[in-house]
Write an enzyme that holds these catalytic residues in place. Sequence first.
Site, PDB file in Angstrom:
ATOM      1  CB  CYS A   1      -0.964   0.015   1.179  1.00 30.61           C
ATOM      2  SG  CYS A   1      -2.248  -1.234   1.017  1.00 30.61           S
TER       3      CYS A   1
ATOM      4  CG  HIS B   1     -13.314   7.583 -12.334  1.00 25.41           C
ATOM      5  ND1 HIS B   1     -14.475   6.939 -11.970  1.00 25.41           N
ATOM      6  CD2 HIS B   1     -12.749   6.815 -13.283  1.00 25.41           C
ATOM      7  CE1 HIS B   1     -14.610   5.837 -12.668  1.00 25.41           C
ATOM      8  NE2 HIS B   1     -13.574   5.718 -13.473  1.00 25.41           N
TER       9      HIS B   1
ATOM     10  CD  GLU C   1      -8.230  -0.067   1.483  1.00 22.87           C
ATOM     11  OE1 GLU C   1      -7.993   1.098   1.783  1.00 22.87           O
ATOM     12  OE2 GLU C   1      -7.596  -1.037   1.958  1.00 22.87           O
TER      13      GLU C   1
HETATM   14 ZN   LIG Z   1      -5.290   0.928  -0.847  1.00 22.26          ZN
END
Ligand SMILES: [Zn+2]
Length: 154
Positions: free
Chosen positions: A22, A71, A126
């Site tokens: 990440c 976006h 997520e």
């Molecule tokens: Zn992420």
Amino acid sequence: MKISKRFSFDASHQLVGHEGKCANLHGHTYQLEVCLNGQIKQEQGSDQGMVYDFGHLKSLVQAEILSHFDHAVILQGNEPIASLVETKRAVLGFRTTAENMSLYMAYLIQKGLADGVELEYVRLWETGSSYAEAESADLLGVNLGTFDAVRFYD
Ligand SMILES: [Zn+2]
């Protein structure tokens, strides 16, 4: 009783200092699940028999969240690319984890709800298997000035 609606948006982010993948700039198709709690309205009218009109919830989430986040590049502000992004972006000022973002989104939704209905929770997925859940009570200890400082560049 409770009602819930699920939304989806695509966005990118990066967790500076994360000891894993990440730390790289990457994207998610986030799923946002909003659950409300209230009584079924008995009075005659458009929303008779409903806790909260799903259409109103959709309009609220579209205006407060999706219009800014879909976006977009989601930034804390400390990313190496932060000053280079000139396209749609959300500058949060706090780390862009699912936990922090779910809490912020709970704040946005709670603020926009009409009387007679309460936010039960916001779940921000997520990935297909990972979500953070924020309830109204989780907002009690939060410095809301941090949230009011969020800036969107659409
Ligand atoms: Zn992420």
